[in-house]
Design a protein around this motif. Structure first.
Motif, short mmCIF file in Angstrom:
data_model
loop_
_atom_site.label_atom_id
_atom_site.label_comp_id
_atom_site.label_asym_id
_atom_site.label_seq_id
_atom_site.Cartn_x
_atom_site.Cartn_y
_atom_site.Cartn_z
N ALA A 98 0.84 -1.19 0.00
CA ALA A 98 0.00 0.00 0.00
C ALA A 98 0.88 1.25 0.00
O ALA A 98 1.93 1.28 0.64
CB ALA A 98 -0.92 0.00 1.21
N ARG A 99 0.38 2.25 -0.73
CA ARG A 99 1.14 3.48 -0.85
C ARG A 99 0.27 4.67 -0.47
O ARG A 99 -0.88 4.74 -0.92
CB ARG A 99 1.65 3.62 -2.29
CG ARG A 99 2.27 4.95 -2.61
CD ARG A 99 2.84 4.98 -4.02
NE ARG A 99 3.00 6.36 -4.45
CZ ARG A 99 3.95 7.18 -4.03
NH1 ARG A 99 4.85 6.74 -3.19
NH2 ARG A 99 4.01 8.42 -4.47
N ARG A 100 0.83 5.59 0.29
CA ARG A 100 0.07 6.78 0.71
C ARG A 100 0.05 7.84 -0.39
O ARG A 100 -0.94 8.54 -0.56
CB ARG A 100 0.68 7.39 1.97
CG ARG A 100 0.56 6.51 3.21
CD ARG A 100 0.91 7.31 4.46
NE ARG A 100 2.28 7.83 4.37
CZ ARG A 100 3.32 7.23 4.90
NH1 ARG A 100 3.19 6.09 5.53
NH2 ARG A 100 4.53 7.76 4.79
N GLY A 101 1.10 7.98 -1.14
CA GLY A 101 1.20 9.03 -2.13
C GLY A 101 0.17 8.93 -3.21
O GLY A 101 -0.36 7.85 -3.49
N SER A 102 -0.12 10.05 -3.86
CA SER A 102 -1.19 10.10 -4.86
C SER A 102 -0.78 9.47 -6.18
O SER A 102 -1.65 9.03 -6.95
CB SER A 102 -1.62 11.56 -5.09
OG SER A 102 -0.51 12.33 -5.53
N ARG A 103 0.50 9.42 -6.50
CA ARG A 103 0.92 8.81 -7.74
C ARG A 103 1.19 7.33 -7.52
O ARG A 103 1.60 6.91 -6.45
CB ARG A 103 2.19 9.48 -8.26
CG ARG A 103 2.00 10.90 -8.73
CD ARG A 103 3.29 11.44 -9.32
NE ARG A 103 3.72 10.65 -10.47
CZ ARG A 103 4.86 10.85 -11.13
NH1 ARG A 103 5.68 11.81 -10.75
NH2 ARG A 103 5.18 10.10 -12.17
#
Length: 124
Positions: A98-103
């Motif tokens: 999982a990634r928090r950043g928008s890209r």
């Protein structure tokens, strides 16, 4: 913090199918992208597929395009990976990330949270 738990791995013959699932819990609101990666013995972890929570855009590695499908269920906070036409070279430990950043990124280093992995073995 976000916790990720994978399930659904196993042993399958070449040409068969498996479905992996990843259940997310914790600070889900902070997540923008979910991905699947895999790592075979002696190899680096490689990108398989990703999906953006908002809008549902999906991305695939060339090696799995047309065979694997990633999908998400926002209501249940789950991400699945349907794997069809499996090949022996698909054998690996598969990780949910999982990634928090928008890209979105195909680089494992850009992901913030990881599951423990689930083994997928494809016999020839």
């Amino acid at each position: 913090q976000v916790q990720l738990v994978e399930s659904g791995g196993g042993l399958v013959q070449a040409g068969g199918s498996l479905r992996l699932s990843c259940a997310a819990s914790g600070s889900i609101f902070s997540i923008n992208t979910m991905g699947w990666f895999r790592q075979a013995p002696g190899k680096e972890r490689e990108f398989v597929a990703a999906i953006k929570w908002s809008g549902g855009s999906t991305y695939y590695a060339d090696s799995v395009k047309g065979r694997f499908t990633i999908s998400g269920d926002n209501a249940k906070n789950t991400v699945s990976l349907q794997m069809n036409s499996l090949k022996p070279e698909d054998t690996a430990v598969y990780y949910c990330a999982a990634r928090r950043g928008s890209r979105w990124y195909a680089n494992a280093g850009q992901y913030d949270y990881w599951g423990q992995g689930t083994q997928v073995t494809v016999s020839s």
